[in-house]
Write a protein that holds these residues in place. Structure first.
Motif, PDB file in Angstrom:
ATOM      1  N   GLY A 111       0.790  -1.213   0.000  1.00 34.56           N
ATOM      2  CA  GLY A 111       0.000   0.000   0.000  1.00 34.56           C
ATOM      3  C   GLY A 111       0.825   1.267   0.000  1.00 34.56           C
ATOM      4  N   GLY A 112       2.161   1.143   0.029  1.00 38.61           N
ATOM      5  CA  GLY A 112       2.997   2.335   0.097  1.00 38.61           C
ATOM      6  C   GLY A 112       3.280   2.918  -1.266  1.00 38.61           C
ATOM      7  N   GLU A 113       3.784   4.136  -1.271  1.00 46.43           N
ATOM      8  CA  GLU A 113       4.144   4.812  -2.512  1.00 46.43           C
ATOM      9  C   GLU A 113       5.499   4.302  -2.976  1.00 46.43           C
ATOM     10  OE1 GLU A 113       3.094   7.534  -5.511  1.00 46.43           O
ATOM     11  OE2 GLU A 113       1.984   7.040  -3.694  1.00 46.43           O
ATOM     12  N   ALA A 114       5.622   3.971  -4.263  1.00 43.83           N
ATOM     13  CA  ALA A 114       6.887   3.473  -4.797  1.00 43.83           C
ATOM     14  C   ALA A 114       7.820   4.643  -5.056  1.00 43.83           C
ATOM     15  CB  ALA A 114       6.652   2.699  -6.084  1.00 43.83           C
ATOM     16  N   THR A 115       8.995   4.621  -4.447  1.00 46.73           N
ATOM     17  CA  THR A 115       9.993   5.649  -4.694  1.00 46.73           C
ATOM     18  C   THR A 115      11.004   5.121  -5.697  1.00 46.73           C
ATOM     19  OG1 THR A 115      11.478   4.869  -2.955  1.00 46.73           O
ATOM     20  CG2 THR A 115       9.723   6.418  -2.305  1.00 46.73           C
ATOM     21  N   PRO A 116      11.772   6.009  -6.353  1.00 51.22           N
ATOM     22  CA  PRO A 116      12.819   5.528  -7.250  1.00 51.22           C
ATOM     23  C   PRO A 116      13.774   4.565  -6.570  1.00 51.22           C
ATOM     24  CG  PRO A 116      12.448   7.862  -7.591  1.00 51.22           C
ATOM     25  CD  PRO A 116      11.624   7.457  -6.387  1.00 51.22           C
ATOM     26  N   GLN A 117      14.087   4.829  -5.282  1.00 49.10           N
ATOM     27  CA  GLN A 117      15.003   3.938  -4.568  1.00 49.10           C
ATOM     28  C   GLN A 117      14.378   2.563  -4.368  1.00 49.10           C
ATOM     29  OE1 GLN A 117      14.207   7.049  -3.603  1.00 49.10           O
ATOM     30  NE2 GLN A 117      16.114   8.031  -4.297  1.00 49.10           N
ATOM     31  N   ASP A 118      13.090   2.532  -4.025  1.00 45.90           N
ATOM     32  CA  ASP A 118      12.412   1.247  -3.852  1.00 45.90           C
ATOM     33  C   ASP A 118      12.484   0.439  -5.129  1.00 45.90           C
ATOM     34  OD1 ASP A 118      11.569   1.718  -1.245  1.00 45.90           O
ATOM     35  OD2 ASP A 118       9.718   2.700  -1.901  1.00 45.90           O
ATOM     36  N   VAL A 138      -9.046  13.232 -20.032  1.00 47.90           N
ATOM     37  CA  VAL A 138      -8.319  13.432 -18.770  1.00 47.90           C
ATOM     38  C   VAL A 138      -6.809  13.260 -18.930  1.00 47.90           C
ATOM     39  CG1 VAL A 138     -10.291  12.759 -17.368  1.00 47.90           C
ATOM     40  CG2 VAL A 138      -8.654  11.004 -18.091  1.00 47.90           C
ATOM     41  N   LEU A 139      -6.327  13.091 -20.140  1.00 48.94           N
ATOM     42  CA  LEU A 139      -4.887  12.949 -20.348  1.00 48.94           C
ATOM     43  C   LEU A 139      -4.247  14.331 -20.477  1.00 48.94           C
ATOM     44  CD1 LEU A 139      -4.470   9.859 -22.706  1.00 48.94           C
ATOM     45  CD2 LEU A 139      -4.555   9.990 -20.214  1.00 48.94           C
ATOM     46  N   ASP A 140      -4.171  15.024 -19.358  1.00 42.00           N
ATOM     47  CA  ASP A 140      -3.621  16.369 -19.337  1.00 42.00           C
ATOM     48  C   ASP A 140      -2.373  16.461 -18.457  1.00 42.00           C
ATOM     49  OD1 ASP A 140      -4.728  16.002 -16.869  1.00 42.00           O
ATOM     50  OD2 ASP A 140      -6.134  17.683 -16.971  1.00 42.00           O
ATOM     51  N   GLY A 141      -1.762  15.307 -18.207  1.00 44.19           N
ATOM     52  CA  GLY A 141      -0.556  15.296 -17.389  1.00 44.19           C
ATOM     53  C   GLY A 141      -0.798  15.116 -15.912  1.00 44.19           C
ATOM     54  N   ARG A 142      -2.066  15.163 -15.486  1.00 38.16           N
ATOM     55  CA  ARG A 142      -2.380  14.990 -14.064  1.00 38.16           C
ATOM     56  C   ARG A 142      -2.933  13.593 -13.821  1.00 38.16           C
ATOM     57  NH1 ARG A 142      -6.278  19.864 -12.656  1.00 38.16           N
ATOM     58  NH2 ARG A 142      -7.093  19.309 -14.728  1.00 38.16           N
ATOM     59  N   LEU A 143      -2.436  12.952 -12.761  1.00 37.49           N
ATOM     60  CA  LEU A 143      -2.883  11.616 -12.381  1.00 37.49           C
ATOM     61  C   LEU A 143      -3.667  11.698 -11.080  1.00 37.49           C
ATOM     62  CD1 LEU A 143       0.456   9.676 -13.038  1.00 37.49           C
ATOM     63  CD2 LEU A 143      -1.461  10.001 -14.627  1.00 37.49           C
ATOM     64  N   GLY A 144      -4.331  10.611 -10.714  1.00 38.42           N
ATOM     65  CA  GLY A 144      -5.074  10.599  -9.467  1.00 38.42           C
ATOM     66  C   GLY A 144      -5.611   9.214  -9.194  1.00 38.42           C
ATOM     67  N   PRO A 145      -6.235   9.021  -8.031  1.00 39.60           N
ATOM     68  CA  PRO A 145      -6.871   7.732  -7.742  1.00 39.60           C
ATOM     69  C   PRO A 145      -8.053   7.505  -8.672  1.00 39.60           C
ATOM     70  CG  PRO A 145      -7.407   9.343  -6.050  1.00 39.60           C
ATOM     71  CD  PRO A 145      -6.373   9.981  -6.918  1.00 39.60           C
ATOM     72  N   ALA A 146      -8.517   6.268  -8.732  1.00 39.02           N
ATOM     73  CA  ALA A 146      -9.606   5.921  -9.652  1.00 39.02           C
ATOM     74  C   ALA A 146     -10.854   6.758  -9.406  1.00 39.02           C
ATOM     75  CB  ALA A 146      -9.927   4.429  -9.538  1.00 39.02           C
ATOM     76  N   SER A 147     -11.093   7.156  -8.165  1.00 40.53           N
ATOM     77  CA  SER A 147     -12.304   7.901  -7.828  1.00 40.53           C
ATOM     78  C   SER A 147     -12.359   9.278  -8.484  1.00 40.53           C
ATOM     79  CB  SER A 147     -12.419   8.058  -6.306  1.00 40.53           C
ATOM     80  OG  SER A 147     -11.289   8.742  -5.791  1.00 40.53           O
ATOM     81  N   THR A 148     -11.213   9.777  -8.959  1.00 40.72           N
ATOM     82  CA  THR A 148     -11.185  11.107  -9.576  1.00 40.72           C
ATOM     83  C   THR A 148     -11.534  11.073 -11.054  1.00 40.72           C
ATOM     84  OG1 THR A 148      -8.832  10.967 -10.181  1.00 40.72           O
ATOM     85  CG2 THR A 148      -9.373  11.790  -7.964  1.00 40.72           C
ATOM     86  N   GLY A 149     -11.570   9.887 -11.642  1.00 37.66           N
ATOM     87  CA  GLY A 149     -11.815   9.776 -13.067  1.00 37.66           C
ATOM     88  C   GLY A 149     -10.568   9.931 -13.905  1.00 37.66           C
ATOM     89  N   ARG A 150      -9.450  10.293 -13.275  1.00 36.66           N
ATOM     90  CA  ARG A 150      -8.210  10.468 -14.007  1.00 36.66           C
ATOM     91  C   ARG A 150      -7.488   9.137 -14.184  1.00 36.66           C
ATOM     92  NH1 ARG A 150      -7.088  15.440 -15.048  1.00 36.66           N
ATOM     93  NH2 ARG A 150      -8.119  17.134 -13.928  1.00 36.66           N
ATOM     94  N   ALA A 151      -6.477   9.150 -15.042  1.00 35.60           N
ATOM     95  CA  ALA A 151      -5.649   7.963 -15.214  1.00 35.60           C
ATOM     96  C   ALA A 151      -4.805   7.741 -13.967  1.00 35.60           C
ATOM     97  CB  ALA A 151      -4.752   8.125 -16.436  1.00 35.60           C
ATOM     98  N   GLN A 152      -4.457   6.494 -13.708  1.00 34.29           N
ATOM     99  CA  GLN A 152      -3.583   6.175 -12.593  1.00 34.29           C
ATOM    100  C   GLN A 152      -2.111   6.100 -13.029  1.00 34.29           C
ATOM    101  OE1 GLN A 152      -7.029   4.521 -12.559  1.00 34.29           O
ATOM    102  NE2 GLN A 152      -6.961   6.582 -11.691  1.00 34.29           N
ATOM    103  N   SER A 162       0.648   2.920  -4.657  1.00 31.83           N
ATOM    104  CA  SER A 162      -0.527   3.315  -3.881  1.00 31.83           C
ATOM    105  C   SER A 162      -1.779   3.386  -4.749  1.00 31.83           C
ATOM    106  CB  SER A 162      -0.282   4.668  -3.202  1.00 31.83           C
ATOM    107  OG  SER A 162      -0.106   5.701  -4.159  1.00 31.83           O
ATOM    108  N   ARG A 163      -1.630   3.687  -6.047  1.00 30.65           N
ATOM    109  CA  ARG A 163      -2.785   3.760  -6.937  1.00 30.65           C
ATOM    110  C   ARG A 163      -3.164   2.396  -7.509  1.00 30.65           C
ATOM    111  NH1 ARG A 163       0.189   8.334  -9.482  1.00 30.65           N
ATOM    112  NH2 ARG A 163      -0.339  10.190  -8.272  1.00 30.65           N
ATOM    113  N   PHE A 164      -2.251   1.439  -7.418  1.00 29.79           N
ATOM    114  CA  PHE A 164      -2.488   0.104  -7.963  1.00 29.79           C
ATOM    115  C   PHE A 164      -2.446  -0.951  -6.858  1.00 29.79           C
ATOM    116  CE2 PHE A 164      -1.190   2.608 -11.531  1.00 29.79           C
ATOM    117  CZ  PHE A 164      -1.745   2.027 -12.669  1.00 29.79           C
ATOM    118  N   SER A 165      -2.712  -0.541  -5.606  1.00 29.48           N
ATOM    119  CA  SER A 165      -2.508  -1.437  -4.469  1.00 29.48           C
ATOM    120  C   SER A 165      -3.566  -2.518  -4.336  1.00 29.48           C
ATOM    121  CB  SER A 165      -2.450  -0.623  -3.172  1.00 29.48           C
ATOM    122  OG  SER A 165      -3.680   0.055  -2.958  1.00 29.48           O
ATOM    123  N   HIS A 166      -4.741  -2.314  -4.914  1.00 29.83           N
ATOM    124  CA  HIS A 166      -5.813  -3.309  -4.816  1.00 29.83           C
ATOM    125  C   HIS A 166      -6.569  -3.285  -6.143  1.00 29.83           C
ATOM    126  CE1 HIS A 166      -9.374  -5.483  -3.381  1.00 29.83           C
ATOM    127  NE2 HIS A 166      -8.611  -5.906  -2.386  1.00 29.83           N
TER     128      HIS A 166
END
Length: 221
Positions: free
Chosen positions: A4-11, A116-130, A150-154
């Motif tokens: 459920g965590g955010e993937a960092t470049p180091q991870d 919604v392909l304007d460079g902004r991402l968001g969770p599925a509930s926003t309607g934007r791409a993940q 975090s956006r693809f955790s489940h």
């Protein structure tokens, strides 16, 4: 790294050995894979190949009317996706951009996705791409494109908008896959299934890149 965590470049750069996700081929519901503007329509599932067929140029998916197509991939259980694996081949028909939308059981349509392909991402509930990224040009093997865990955790399904070939009249994709972990649907915890790698392609996949534009070619142990 927790699912459920955010993937960092180091991870992502250090996901090796037992810490790396598995190829999720065995958890794709292949009979229910479908697409939009893919000709012929029944060929949509051909892109989700076993790992040892990833470089095969004998089967592919191809768009019909223009260079945009949608591939909807459901899973047999919830999964946590860490990277999307793609191989578009090397030609003027090669897809150059991919946007991913999770948990859309009825898929997406072109109008809604492109809006919604304007460079902004968001969770599925926003309607934007993940996820929304350019493909590595000239790749000679499957490339792993890390996504925000975090956006693809489940994830129960992924709809991929594949587009932007040089030809503009049509586009092709030879391989689509996913790196991640299957989840236990009863407890939403990580759960690794023992499936023979030679038949299921649930090989360990290493060599995950760091971010968009820093994707890498995975190797299999």
């Amino acid at each position: 790294m927790e699912c459920g965590g955010e993937a960092t470049p180091q991870d992502l750069a250090t996901q090796q050995g037992i810490n790396a996700g598995s190829n999720l081929y065995a958890y794709i519901d292949h009979d229910r894979v479908w697409g939009v503007n893919i000709e012929p329509p029944e060929s949509a599932k051909k892109a989700c190949k076993p790992w040892d067929e990833r470089q095969s140029l004998e089967t592919w998916i191809e768009s019909g009317v223009d260079d945009q197509m949608i591939l909807h991939v459901p899973f047999t259980c919830p999964v946590c996706i860490e990277s999307i694996l793609l191989y578009p081949g090397r030609s003027d028909l090669s897809v150059r951009r991919c946007a991913a939308f999770v948990n859309r059981p009825n898929g997406i349509d072109f109008d809604d996705a492109l809006a919604v392909l304007d460079g902004r991402l968001g969770p599925a509930s926003t309607g934007r791409a993940q996820a929304d990224f350019a493909l590595l040009p000239g790749a000679t093997d499957v490339t792993a494109y890390p996504v925000s865990v975090s956006r693809f955790s489940h994830t129960s399904s992924v709809s991929l908008l594949l587009l932007d070939s040089l030809a503009h009249t049509s586009s092709r994709m030879y391989y689509v896959g996913f790196i991640g972990k299957a989840l236990d649907p009863r407890s939403d915890t990580l759960h690794r299934h023992d499936v023979p790698a030679e038949t299921s392609a649930t090989h360990k996949v290493d060599g995950v890149g760091s971010s968009l534009g820093a994707a890498s070619t995975p190797s299999v142990r």
